[in-house]
Motif scaffolding. Sequence first.
Motif, PDB file in Angstrom:
ATOM      1  N   GLY A   1       0.756  -1.227   0.000  1.00 17.11           N
ATOM      2  CA  GLY A   1       0.000   0.000   0.000  1.00 17.11           C
ATOM      3  C   GLY A   1       0.793   1.286   0.000  1.00 17.11           C
ATOM      4  O   GLY A   1       0.275   2.324   0.374  1.00 17.11           O
ATOM      5  N   SER A   2       2.055   1.258  -0.412  1.00 11.44           N
ATOM      6  CA  SER A   2       2.820   2.497  -0.462  1.00 11.44           C
ATOM      7  C   SER A   2       3.916   2.389  -1.505  1.00 11.44           C
ATOM      8  O   SER A   2       4.060   1.385  -2.192  1.00 11.44           O
ATOM      9  CB  SER A   2       3.391   2.823   0.918  1.00 11.44           C
ATOM     10  N   ALA A   3       4.720   3.466  -1.632  1.00 16.49           N
ATOM     11  CA  ALA A   3       5.608   3.570  -2.780  1.00 16.49           C
ATOM     12  C   ALA A   3       6.883   2.759  -2.645  1.00 16.49           C
ATOM     13  O   ALA A   3       7.166   1.900  -3.463  1.00 16.49           O
ATOM     14  CB  ALA A   3       5.953   5.040  -3.020  1.00 16.49           C
ATOM     15  N   PHE A   4       7.680   2.996  -1.601  1.00 17.01           N
ATOM     16  CA  PHE A   4       8.987   2.355  -1.504  1.00 17.01           C
ATOM     17  C   PHE A   4       9.135   1.591  -0.197  1.00 17.01           C
ATOM     18  O   PHE A   4      10.172   1.609   0.444  1.00 17.01           O
ATOM     19  CB  PHE A   4      10.100   3.397  -1.640  1.00 17.01           C
ATOM     20  N   ASP A   5       8.071   0.952   0.229  1.00 20.41           N
ATOM     21  CA  ASP A   5       8.094   0.253   1.511  1.00 20.41           C
ATOM     22  C   ASP A   5       8.597  -1.177   1.353  1.00 20.41           C
ATOM     23  O   ASP A   5       8.023  -2.111   1.877  1.00 20.41           O
ATOM     24  CB  ASP A   5       6.698   0.263   2.142  1.00 20.41           C
ATOM     25  N   PHE A   6       9.699  -1.352   0.634  1.00 10.99           N
ATOM     26  CA  PHE A   6      10.245  -2.692   0.473  1.00 10.99           C
ATOM     27  C   PHE A   6      11.731  -2.611   0.184  1.00 10.99           C
ATOM     28  O   PHE A   6      12.229  -1.648  -0.382  1.00 10.99           O
ATOM     29  CB  PHE A   6       9.533  -3.462  -0.648  1.00 10.99           C
ATOM     30  N   VAL A   7      12.449  -3.639   0.607  1.00 14.82           N
ATOM     31  CA  VAL A   7      13.869  -3.707   0.300  1.00 14.82           C
ATOM     32  C   VAL A   7      14.034  -3.953  -1.199  1.00 14.82           C
ATOM     33  O   VAL A   7      13.207  -4.577  -1.849  1.00 14.82           O
ATOM     34  CB  VAL A   7      14.546  -4.842   1.096  1.00 14.82           C
ATOM     35  N   GLY A   8      15.106  -3.430  -1.769  1.00 14.91           N
ATOM     36  CA  GLY A   8      15.336  -3.598  -3.189  1.00 14.91           C
ATOM     37  C   GLY A   8      14.637  -2.579  -4.044  1.00 14.91           C
ATOM     38  O   GLY A   8      14.552  -2.749  -5.260  1.00 14.91           O
ATOM     39  N   ALA A   9      14.131  -1.494  -3.432  1.00 19.81           N
ATOM     40  CA  ALA A   9      13.451  -0.469  -4.218  1.00 19.81           C
ATOM     41  C   ALA A   9      14.403   0.210  -5.190  1.00 19.81           C
ATOM     42  O   ALA A   9      13.985   0.722  -6.223  1.00 19.81           O
ATOM     43  CB  ALA A   9      12.828   0.570  -3.297  1.00 19.81           C
ATOM     44  N   ASN A  10      15.713   0.220  -4.878  1.00 21.46           N
ATOM     45  CA  ASN A  10      16.672   0.858  -5.775  1.00 21.46           C
ATOM     46  C   ASN A  10      17.365  -0.154  -6.685  1.00 21.46           C
ATOM     47  O   ASN A  10      18.443   0.098  -7.206  1.00 21.46           O
ATOM     48  CB  ASN A  10      17.701   1.671  -4.981  1.00 21.46           C
ATOM     49  N   LEU A  11      16.730  -1.302  -6.888  1.00 19.12           N
ATOM     50  CA  LEU A  11      17.227  -2.280  -7.854  1.00 19.12           C
ATOM     51  C   LEU A  11      17.105  -1.714  -9.267  1.00 19.12           C
ATOM     52  O   LEU A  11      16.082  -1.152  -9.639  1.00 19.12           O
ATOM     53  CB  LEU A  11      16.404  -3.565  -7.734  1.00 19.12           C
TER      54      LEU A  11
END
Length: 500
Positions: A400-410
């Motif tokens: 439910g949000s934009a960058f709330d996960f690891v690996g967003a800068n993959l």
Amino acid sequence: MKKFLAVFAVIALVAFAAPAFAANPFMDVPAGHWAYDAVAQLAARGVVSGYPDGAFKGAQPATRYEVASVVARALAKVDAEKASKQDLEMLKKLVMEFKDELDALGVKVDKLDKRVAVLEDGIGGWKIRGQFRFDAKFGGSDNGSYQYTGGVGRQNDFNKERFRLFLTKQIDENTSFYAQMRVGGDSAGPNTDGRGDENGLRWSHLYVDTKLPYDVAFRVGRFAVDFEGDYGMYNDYDALFGDFRTDGFRFKKSWSMMDATLVVGRNDTSDGLDPVIGVEGEAMTYALDLHFQPNEKFFGGLTGYWFILDHNLSVGDWDAKVYTAYAGFNFNENVALKGQYYWQDLGANLARGFDDSPKAWKAILDVKQDALKFTSLWIEYSEQDNNFWGALNNRYAIGGSAFDFVGANLINDNGTSKFLFVNAGQKWNDKWSSFLRYANFKSDTAGVDDADEWGLGIGYQYSPAIYFELAYDQVDHGTGILNNINGKESVVRFRTNVSF
């Protein structure tokens, strides 16, 4: 007395709506009597049994208690698939008319009312179900960007995360209809104007299931393709690959130890499968899954996907072929080890100058709470080439949000990324539950720092329909500056989920 027999006739009509029986068990009910068929049906179903001497005695006055007992037994046998709304309303009126007698007989009228409500819910075979989810999120960030809550500059966010309606009908013994309408966080854009409006209303699923000759299950319409979900290969947010919807046909044939599923579709859509040329889903899609399960302990299979772009803007080679092998072994009913391996053959344009045969794999240890007593445990390790097409890299997100996960800068390159995910869930009783989760991301791409995520939450099942959850989650993206994602951000989320 004719009024009393009319009550019997109504009950027979409502409860069974079936053709007349050939014989009546009561010798004192003449074949030409207007209530002959109704009495025969009631007797055949056990609603009326007559008197000890085997006679029906239709001309004899009946007490209200006798009528009430007949109503109670009939209600338990109502065939709502065949009864009309008017018939059900008539039966409900009978229930209310004999409320006092039913109470005296020990039959709870409120339970009968609930039974009638269930019958009304399924009038004519139609059933409607739904789910509504509302999230109140309070974000925090060490750099003031508040990317966690869905957009740069937004600290807090209240949103109608999910609203879904499920419409089903059993058409006949072998044929059924299913439709799902959805709107909310899965399809809505950011509420940047502050009004909290939701967009993206869609019928995401719309299909008919039936059976063809040779016991082939056939599905036609718009449906989901999610073999990872079908075989329990993920448990938190999403699959590594797949979980998309397509318009088309699905054929499934089962043997004693094997299932074969063939999908022929087009117009695919999902978070990860939209073609990069800007035309959503303009591809023919073919999928074949061979699932083998010789016993309760072992399962395995092979799946192939073929995406053939056929839009007139498809200049170049945008086709994709994806293959996967998967397997699982259940040591017992509470402990299982699972694994899956993917390899791809990408068209030159889709590969964009990088490796055109990327790989991905994952291994899972799945332990149920019955084994450890105090918690369940899901430990998942995965690796993927950064050019692996269609990977759902937000699969460990809290949602439910934009960058709330690891690996967003993959990023898309020839490097490799590694993920570790641990999820522990505790069910304390019928009301209370909790969870702990941790994810770690490592990349060999220069300039991309490691990332960590951890979270916890507690849930309360207020009623069978209403569930509350309070959760906290924090992501540390590290100091990498790719995609302008860096630093820590966190969220406190209060969720209300209503199922109806």
